[in-house]
Design an enzyme around this catalytic site. Structure first.
Site, mmCIF file in Angstrom:
data_model
loop_
_atom_site.group_PDB
_atom_site.id
_atom_site.type_symbol
_atom_site.label_atom_id
_atom_site.label_comp_id
_atom_site.label_asym_id
_atom_site.label_seq_id
_atom_site.Cartn_x
_atom_site.Cartn_y
_atom_site.Cartn_z
ATOM 1 N N GLU A 186 90.615 38.155 -8.201
ATOM 2 C CA GLU A 186 90.179 36.849 -7.700
ATOM 3 C C GLU A 186 90.756 35.686 -8.505
ATOM 4 O OE1 GLU A 186 85.945 36.997 -7.284
ATOM 5 O OE2 GLU A 186 86.037 38.650 -5.866
ATOM 6 N N LYS B 151 78.825 36.412 3.592
ATOM 7 C CA LYS B 151 80.166 36.996 3.717
ATOM 8 C C LYS B 151 80.330 37.438 5.166
ATOM 9 C CE LYS B 151 80.578 38.847 -0.996
ATOM 10 N NZ LYS B 151 80.369 40.056 -1.813
#
Length: 427
Positions: free
Chosen positions: A205, A337
């Site tokens: 990330e 999400k």
């Protein structure tokens, strides 16, 4: 004019080099919507199913040709000719067509790709930005970015048990200024880690993954970087954690292999409370394991009034699990999400339920991402006030930040920035 005339699925690569699904939806008027589906590394057991081929001779079993086949076959046949603006109807048709409780037959990756591409095609047909099409005229709140600058857990090959250490620029006056705060701390942290002899390669990330022995050691580096970059910890910038504690919950205990410690459920709650007392930590995600319901209640009772407690694996963007959590008083925030649930309609329903119950919501990426920036628009569309989309490196992460910069510029004087008000712990 807004009838669906073609749906084209294809296999593309995500930011980890694994296949994922991309979908184009083409309308009668020539408008096209394209969406690519993300993929997680630390996944909740209760998530909708991401369909993988399982053929070890191809992409080590991670191919998605079955999901792509469903898009180009069954799903296209069911949706061909429908009005693309009927999002809820389209999503329900796909849910019914799949026929399983967790989208395991056609794959949540197939269904989500089509769902998001339909919304984008509709927005393009109407010549509207996606955030405006989904959120209407009230969509104008730019989210506070939760920037993941130190990685541990399954996102890194280091001893740190917690998965993410994040900074939130709540004292900034705009999203653009907040992003600058984050970038300056990120670069300062890099030079501080280098000085101390640590590796400064970045993880999935975009955060650093230094070889640090504990959460405290990581937090000290973060605090130091905030100060050295010229900001005040606690007012300009606050800290967030993603413990991802399901990953180290074994036989009813929290096993910190990196630290060589084992904590009971009560000790885990007290440990997190102690960190909140010692550092300006205002948000903790998955502080307890996804099925440790007693632990979640204990943690919420202990620090829920002064800290945002975000359920990710606990809720998996699922309204049924969220409703149970709200009723039982577990957590006070939900991570959103899109691929945990698999359609835009269900995603929006989860945000709405959270907000009605006084819970905050955080729009989130996955560790396996693409250049698709849909979640940036969805964060503004839902006025959720917070977004989690990685660090200040890797174009799969900055794609979302750059889209938010464009949206803020487009909104002009109408734009609001979440700031401290976005987090109830600071409001």
């Amino acid at each position: 004019m807004t009838a669906i005339i073609d749906i084209i699925g294809r296999e593309i690569l995500d930011s980890r080099g694994n296949p994922t699904v991309e979908v184009d939806v083409v309308l009668e008027d020539g408008a096209l919507g394209r969406a690519a589906v993300p993929s997680g590394a630390s996944t909740g057991a209760h998530e909708a199913v991401e369909l993988r081929d399982g053929d070890k001779a191809r992409y080590l079993g991670k191919g998605v040709t079955k999901a792509v086949g469903a898009v180009n076959g069954e799903i296209f046949e069911a949706l061909s000719g429908l009005d693309v603006e009927q999002q809820a109807q389209i999503d329900q048709i796909m849910i019914d067509l799949d026929g399983t409780p967790n989208k395991s037959r056609l794959g949540a990756n197939a269904i989500l790709g089509v769902s998001l591409a339909c919304a984008k095609a509709a927005a393009n047909s109407l010549d509207m930005p996606l955030y405006r099409y989904v959120g209407g005229t009230s969509a104008r709140l730019l989210p506070v970015p939760m920037m993941n600058i130190i990685n541990g857990g399954v996102h890194a090959d280091n001893p740190i048990d917690f998965q993410e250490f994040m900074i939130l620029p709540v004292g900034a006056s705009s999203f653009a200024e907040g992003l600058r705060y984050g970038a300056e701390v990120f670069h300062t942290l890099k030079s501080e880690l280098k000085k101390a002899g640590h590796n400064t390669n970045v993880g999935d990330e975009g955060g650093f993954a230094p070889n640090l022995p504990s959460a405290d050691a990581a937090l000290e580096f973060v605090m130091n970087a905030i100060g050295k970059a010229g900001f005040k910890a606690g007012s300009d910038i606050v800290i967030g954690l993603d413990c991802a504690s399901t990953e180290f919950f074994k036989d009813g205990k929290y096993v910190y292999e990196g630290e060589g410690k084992t904590r009971s459920i009560s000790e885990q709650a007290k440990y997190l409370a102690d960190l909140v007392a010692r550092y300006p930590i205002v948000t903790i995600e998955d502080g307890m394991s996804e099925d440790d319901m007693d632990g979640w209640k204990e943690l919420t009772d202990l620090i829920g009034k002064k800290c945002q407690l975000v359920g990710d694996d606990l809720f998996v963007t699922n309204v049924k699990r969220l409703a149970e959590g709200i009723k039982a008083g577990r957590a006070n925030s939900i991570l959103i999400k899109v691929n945990q649930i698999g359609t835009l309609t269900e995603t929006l329903a989860a945000v709405e339920m959270a907000h009605k119950a006084g819970y905050t919501s955080v729009m989130s990426h996955r560790s396996g991402e693409t250049e698709d920036s849909t979640i940036a628009d969805l964060a503004v569309a839902t006025n959720c006030g917070q977004i989690k989309t990685g660090s200040l490196a890797r174009s799969d992460r900055t794609a979302k930040y750059n889209q938010l910069l464009r949206i803020e510029q487009q909104l002009g004087k109408q734009a609001l920035y979440g700031g401290k008000a976005a987090l109830k712990a600071l409001a």
